[in-house]
Every structure is written in structure tokens, then in C-alpha cells.
Design a protein around this motif. Structure first.
Motif, PDB file in Angstrom:
ATOM      1  N   ALA A   1       0.826  -1.206   0.000  1.00 31.25           N
ATOM      2  CA  ALA A   1       0.000   0.000   0.000  1.00 31.25           C
ATOM      3  C   ALA A   1       0.862   1.259   0.000  1.00 31.25           C
ATOM      4  O   ALA A   1       1.983   1.262   0.523  1.00 31.25           O
ATOM      5  CB  ALA A   1      -0.926   0.008   1.211  1.00 31.25           C
ATOM      6  N   VAL A   2       0.323   2.301  -0.593  1.00 32.22           N
ATOM      7  CA  VAL A   2       0.963   3.614  -0.608  1.00 32.22           C
ATOM      8  C   VAL A   2      -0.022   4.610   0.000  1.00 32.22           C
ATOM      9  O   VAL A   2      -1.215   4.595  -0.328  1.00 32.22           O
ATOM     10  CB  VAL A   2       1.315   4.051  -2.050  1.00 32.22           C
ATOM     11  N   VAL A   3       0.469   5.456   0.908  1.00 38.68           N
ATOM     12  CA  VAL A   3      -0.367   6.516   1.482  1.00 38.68           C
ATOM     13  C   VAL A   3       0.150   7.849   0.948  1.00 38.68           C
ATOM     14  O   VAL A   3       1.326   8.187   1.141  1.00 38.68           O
ATOM     15  CB  VAL A   3      -0.326   6.506   3.028  1.00 38.68           C
ATOM     16  N   PHE A   4      -0.733   8.578   0.267  1.00 34.99           N
ATOM     17  CA  PHE A   4      -0.364   9.865  -0.334  1.00 34.99           C
ATOM     18  C   PHE A   4      -0.851  10.988   0.556  1.00 34.99           C
ATOM     19  O   PHE A   4      -2.041  11.080   0.866  1.00 34.99           O
ATOM     20  CB  PHE A   4      -0.968   9.982  -1.729  1.00 34.99           C
ATOM     21  N   TYR A   5       0.088  11.840   0.975  1.00 36.31           N
ATOM     22  CA  TYR A   5      -0.230  12.995   1.816  1.00 36.31           C
ATOM     23  C   TYR A   5      -0.295  14.231   0.942  1.00 36.31           C
ATOM     24  O   TYR A   5       0.696  14.649   0.341  1.00 36.31           O
ATOM     25  CB  TYR A   5       0.823  13.174   2.906  1.00 36.31           C
ATOM     26  N   GLU A   6      -1.503  14.800   0.871  1.00 40.52           N
ATOM     27  CA  GLU A   6      -1.751  16.021   0.103  1.00 40.52           C
ATOM     28  C   GLU A   6      -2.196  17.077   1.099  1.00 40.52           C
ATOM     29  O   GLU A   6      -3.332  17.068   1.572  1.00 40.52           O
ATOM     30  CB  GLU A   6      -2.828  15.746  -0.945  1.00 40.52           C
ATOM     31  N   LYS A   7      -1.231  17.939   1.483  1.00 33.81           N
ATOM     32  CA  LYS A   7      -1.448  18.870   2.588  1.00 33.81           C
ATOM     33  C   LYS A   7      -1.811  18.072   3.843  1.00 33.81           C
ATOM     34  O   LYS A   7      -1.045  17.235   4.270  1.00 33.81           O
ATOM     35  CB  LYS A   7      -2.485  19.911   2.210  1.00 33.81           C
ATOM     36  N   ASP A   8      -2.996  18.284   4.430  1.00 33.08           N
ATOM     37  CA  ASP A   8      -3.336  17.574   5.666  1.00 33.08           C
ATOM     38  C   ASP A   8      -4.177  16.323   5.414  1.00 33.08           C
ATOM     39  O   ASP A   8      -4.623  15.673   6.358  1.00 33.08           O
ATOM     40  CB  ASP A   8      -4.109  18.506   6.619  1.00 33.08           C
ATOM     41  N   LYS A   9      -4.391  15.995   4.153  1.00 31.55           N
ATOM     42  CA  LYS A   9      -5.230  14.847   3.817  1.00 31.55           C
ATOM     43  C   LYS A   9      -4.370  13.655   3.419  1.00 31.55           C
ATOM     44  O   LYS A   9      -3.477  13.767   2.582  1.00 31.55           O
ATOM     45  CB  LYS A   9      -6.180  15.207   2.676  1.00 31.55           C
ATOM     46  N   ALA A  10      -4.662  12.488   4.018  1.00 35.52           N
ATOM     47  CA  ALA A  10      -3.936  11.259   3.696  1.00 35.52           C
ATOM     48  C   ALA A  10      -4.886  10.267   3.040  1.00 35.52           C
ATOM     49  O   ALA A  10      -5.966   9.998   3.561  1.00 35.52           O
ATOM     50  CB  ALA A  10      -3.331  10.652   4.956  1.00 35.52           C
ATOM     51  N   THR A  11      -4.484   9.724   1.897  1.00 36.91           N
ATOM     52  CA  THR A  11      -5.307   8.756   1.168  1.00 36.91           C
ATOM     53  C   THR A  11      -4.485   7.502   0.905  1.00 36.91           C
ATOM     54  O   THR A  11      -3.370   7.579   0.368  1.00 36.91           O
ATOM     55  CB  THR A  11      -5.799   9.327  -0.175  1.00 36.91           C
ATOM     56  N   GLU A  12      -5.031   6.347   1.273  1.00 36.13           N
ATOM     57  CA  GLU A  12      -4.337   5.077   1.065  1.00 36.13           C
ATOM     58  C   GLU A  12      -4.765   4.450  -0.265  1.00 36.13           C
ATOM     59  O   GLU A  12      -5.948   4.443  -0.612  1.00 36.13           O
ATOM     60  CB  GLU A  12      -4.625   4.100   2.206  1.00 36.13           C
ATOM     61  N   PHE A  13      -3.791   3.915  -0.987  1.00 34.01           N
ATOM     62  CA  PHE A  13      -4.045   3.206  -2.232  1.00 34.01           C
ATOM     63  C   PHE A  13      -3.341   1.852  -2.180  1.00 34.01           C
ATOM     64  O   PHE A  13      -2.250   1.731  -1.624  1.00 34.01           O
ATOM     65  CB  PHE A  13      -3.492   3.983  -3.435  1.00 34.01           C
ATOM     66  N   ASP A  14      -3.979   0.846  -2.782  1.00 38.15           N
ATOM     67  CA  ASP A  14      -3.252  -0.395  -3.021  1.00 38.15           C
ATOM     68  C   ASP A  14      -2.120  -0.074  -3.999  1.00 38.15           C
ATOM     69  O   ASP A  14      -2.308   0.709  -4.939  1.00 38.15           O
ATOM     70  CB  ASP A  14      -4.167  -1.456  -3.638  1.00 38.15           C
ATOM     71  N   LEU A  15      -0.966  -0.676  -3.785  1.00 32.16           N
ATOM     72  CA  LEU A  15       0.161  -0.414  -4.668  1.00 32.16           C
ATOM     73  C   LEU A  15      -0.193  -0.703  -6.121  1.00 32.16           C
ATOM     74  O   LEU A  15       0.253   0.000  -7.042  1.00 32.16           O
ATOM     75  CB  LEU A  15       1.366  -1.259  -4.224  1.00 32.16           C
ATOM     76  N   GLU A  16      -1.035  -1.708  -6.339  1.00 35.40           N
ATOM     77  CA  GLU A  16      -1.420  -2.073  -7.711  1.00 35.40           C
ATOM     78  C   GLU A  16      -2.265  -0.999  -8.385  1.00 35.40           C
ATOM     79  O   GLU A  16      -2.397  -1.000  -9.608  1.00 35.40           O
ATOM     80  CB  GLU A  16      -2.159  -3.410  -7.711  1.00 35.40           C
ATOM     81  N   GLU A  17      -2.858  -0.072  -7.605  1.00 33.39           N
ATOM     82  CA  GLU A  17      -3.580   1.047  -8.206  1.00 33.39           C
ATOM     83  C   GLU A  17      -2.607   2.063  -8.795  1.00 33.39           C
ATOM     84  O   GLU A  17      -2.960   2.792  -9.720  1.00 33.39           O
ATOM     85  CB  GLU A  17      -4.461   1.737  -7.167  1.00 33.39           C
ATOM     86  N   ILE A  18      -1.406   2.107  -8.239  1.00 30.40           N
ATOM     87  CA  ILE A  18      -0.411   3.080  -8.691  1.00 30.40           C
ATOM     88  C   ILE A  18       0.407   2.525  -9.848  1.00 30.40           C
ATOM     89  O   ILE A  18       0.670   3.213 -10.835  1.00 30.40           O
ATOM     90  CB  ILE A  18       0.537   3.477  -7.533  1.00 30.40           C
ATOM     91  N   ILE A  19       0.813   1.267  -9.718  1.00 27.57           N
ATOM     92  CA  ILE A  19       1.620   0.634 -10.765  1.00 27.57           C
ATOM     93  C   ILE A  19       1.308  -0.855 -10.790  1.00 27.57           C
ATOM     94  O   ILE A  19       1.154  -1.486  -9.742  1.00 27.57           O
ATOM     95  CB  ILE A  19       3.131   0.882 -10.530  1.00 27.57           C
ATOM     96  N   LYS A  20       1.218  -1.403 -11.975  1.00 27.32           N
ATOM     97  CA  LYS A  20       0.877  -2.817 -12.132  1.00 27.32           C
ATOM     98  C   LYS A  20       1.996  -3.695 -11.595  1.00 27.32           C
ATOM     99  O   LYS A  20       3.181  -3.412 -11.782  1.00 27.32           O
ATOM    100  CB  LYS A  20       0.644  -3.119 -13.618  1.00 27.32           C
ATOM    101  N   LYS A  21       1.622  -4.759 -10.916  1.00 26.24           N
ATOM    102  CA  LYS A  21       2.614  -5.683 -10.374  1.00 26.24           C
ATOM    103  C   LYS A  21       3.288  -6.440 -11.512  1.00 26.24           C
ATOM    104  O   LYS A  21       2.620  -6.964 -12.407  1.00 26.24           O
ATOM    105  CB  LYS A  21       1.943  -6.675  -9.425  1.00 26.24           C
ATOM    106  N   PRO A  22       4.626  -6.516 -11.510  1.00 28.81           N
ATOM    107  CA  PRO A  22       5.330  -7.260 -12.568  1.00 28.81           C
ATOM    108  C   PRO A  22       4.894  -8.731 -12.572  1.00 28.81           C
ATOM    109  O   PRO A  22       4.751  -9.346 -11.517  1.00 28.81           O
ATOM    110  CB  PRO A  22       6.802  -7.128 -12.180  1.00 28.81           C
TER     111      PRO A  22
END
Length: 267
Positions: free
Chosen positions: A89-110
Motif C-alpha cells: 500500500a501507498v499513502v499519499f499525503y496532500e497537505k493535511d489529507k492522507a489517502t491510502e491506495f493499493d500499490l497495484e492502483e499506482i503501478i501494475k505488479k510485474p
């Protein structure tokens, strides 16, 4: 997936740069286990200032960490490497807001399943992840006796060490040299003790093989003693990563403890 989430993913993928937390204990991205979802997360930030504000609880607990910048041209390598570390998982911090994404949403698993088994690259994400958590806690400031979860983390990394296979570095014979005259590189510590390096995956081997003079051989834990050079006092797993040292006398003990049968000729 809603439009806002899609737009945020597109933003993450196209930002000119992001910042993430580097663990000085492992020389790898700092990994956080979410206490509710148990996802293994890496946090990324739009700015260094946002990172420094968010990591104060970690620095207060004496975690040796730093901010590192990841440029857009390195995104593919950075996010793909997270798969080799066992991160999901990756958590993206945009100012004071944190949003979690599955890593596969960001980049396809090899996916290497189409390759013949002997040509599929070696990965040890469970060992990488358990080694990261263990070293992050072990090398955190404060007395080890006060770190209640350290024995559990040590047990988990030990279990993964014995069931993993590794890449072992050997010197490439130069032109005209006897092809059977194999030399093995070693690492010497400040006390002059020699340890033989092993690697969990191709990326860890690449970091060690900067001059590209080495080649990698596959070796299992069950025959480590068979391939150790006589002068070695033990092994060192991922010397440019979490840098786990296992003395020679402990290798046999680990095999016996976890029921790993030795190769022929070993006791």
C-alpha cells in the motif's frame, strides 16, 4: 473507482517529484504497518515540509529517518521496488489529507509467470519485509529491553531466512583465466572479520555489483555451509540494504531449529 480517486492516482503518477521517508536503519523506504488494516505502507508527500510534519511521532520515538526526493523519471523503479520489499500500500499525503491506495492502483505488479521457471527473477518479499521491520526496531534509539515486540520480529525474520533462496556473488573470470577458478567477494568489518554477502533479489545484488564484475548464483539456506568460503565468519544478507549478519555457528542452529535438512556432506 470514483472520479476523485482516479484523478488523485493520475496526480501521483504525473507529479514532477514526491518525497518519501528513508530509514537509515535499512537504507530503504521506511515501512509502516497500519494498526487497523495491517497493510504494509510506504508514505509519499507532495513536499518535504509536509513529510517533516507527519514524521514527528517517528522521530520522537528515536527512529533514524530522513526525507528523500523521488523524481518522476524514477517513479517506475521506485514503485516497482516496493513489490520486492513486500509493501502492498501507498499513502499519499496532500497537505493535511492522507489517502491510502493499493500499490497495484499506482503501478501494475510485474508478472513473470510466462517465463520458464528457471528464468524467473528471484524475489523474497517476506524476508525483505520481516528484515525491514526487525532492523527498523532494532536500530531505533533506546534500550532493546524496552522494545517489547523485538523478540517476535526476530523470530519472524529467522523463519524467513531459513526458507529463502539467495543470490551469491562470484567474480566473473576474465578472458584467458581458468573458468573453474571462481573467486568469491567478501566484506570485512572494522574488526577485520570476513563475511560472505548474499542477496534476496536482483536489485540488492545490483547495488553491490556497481562495477558489473560479478555474476550471481542461486543458493538455498540448506547448503549455505557448503558454499561459504573458509575465511568467512558468517553471512551478511543485503549489505546495501537491511544488512543482516548471521555468524557461521548460528546457521546450523537455525537449520535445526526450523527443521531444514542439510545437503549431503553437511552435519
Amino acid at each position: 473507482m470514483d472520479a476523485i480517486r482516479k484523478e488523485l492516482i493520475r496526480k501521483i503518477q504525473t507529479l514532477g517529484e514526491v518525497y518519501t521517508i528513508l530509514s537509515r536503519a535499512t537504507r530503504l523506504p521506511y515501512v509502516i504497518c497500519d494498526p487497523e488494516s495491517f497493510n504494509d505502507q510506504v508514505w509519499i508527500f507532495e513536499s518535504k515540509e509536509e513529510l517533516e510534519k507527519a514524521v514527528k511521532p517517528f522521530t520522537d520515538k528515536k527512529n533514524p529517518i530522513a526525507a528523500i526526493k523521488v523524481e518522476n523519471k524514477s517513479y517506475l523503479s521506485f514503485y516497482t521496488t516496493l513489490y520486492t520489499l513486500g509493501v502492498n500500500a501507498v499513502v499519499f499525503y496532500e497537505k493535511d489529507k492522507a489517502t491510502e491506495f493499493d500499490l497495484e492502483e499506482i503501478i501494475k505488479k510485474p508478472d513473470f509467470s510466462a517465463l520458464p521457471k528457471e528464468k524467473q527473477p528471484l524475489f523474497n518479499p517476506q524476508l525483505q519485509l520481516s528484515g525491514i521491520y526487525f532492523m527498523q526496531e532494532l536500530r531505533r534509539g533506546g534500550a532493546n529491553e524496552e522494545k517489547d515486540n523485538l523478540p517476535e520480529l526476530e523470530e519472524e525474520v529467522a523463519a524467513n531466512v531459513v526458507k529463502s533462496r539467495y543470490l551469491m556473488a562470484v567474480q566473473r573470470p576474465e578472458e584467458g583465466q581458468d573458468q573453474k577458478n571462481v573467486q568469491v567477494p567478501y566484506i570485512k568489518n572494522n574488526q577485520g572479520d570476513i563475511y560472505q554477502p548474499l542477496f534476496t533479489d536482483a536489485e540488492e545484488f545490483r547495488k553491490f555489483n556497481k562495477e558489473k564484475k560479478l555474476q550471481a548464483l542461486l543458493v538455498g539456506f540448506d547448503n549455505l555451509e557448503k558454499v561459504l568460503i573458509p575465511a568467512a565468519k558468517g553471512i551478511i544478507i543485503n549489505p546495501q540494504g537491511f544488512n543482516l549478519i548471521i555468524p557461521k555457528e548460528k546457521i546450523q542452529g537455525l537449520r535445526q531449529r526450523f527443521g531444514i535438512a542439510p545437503q549431503d556432506g553437511q552435519k
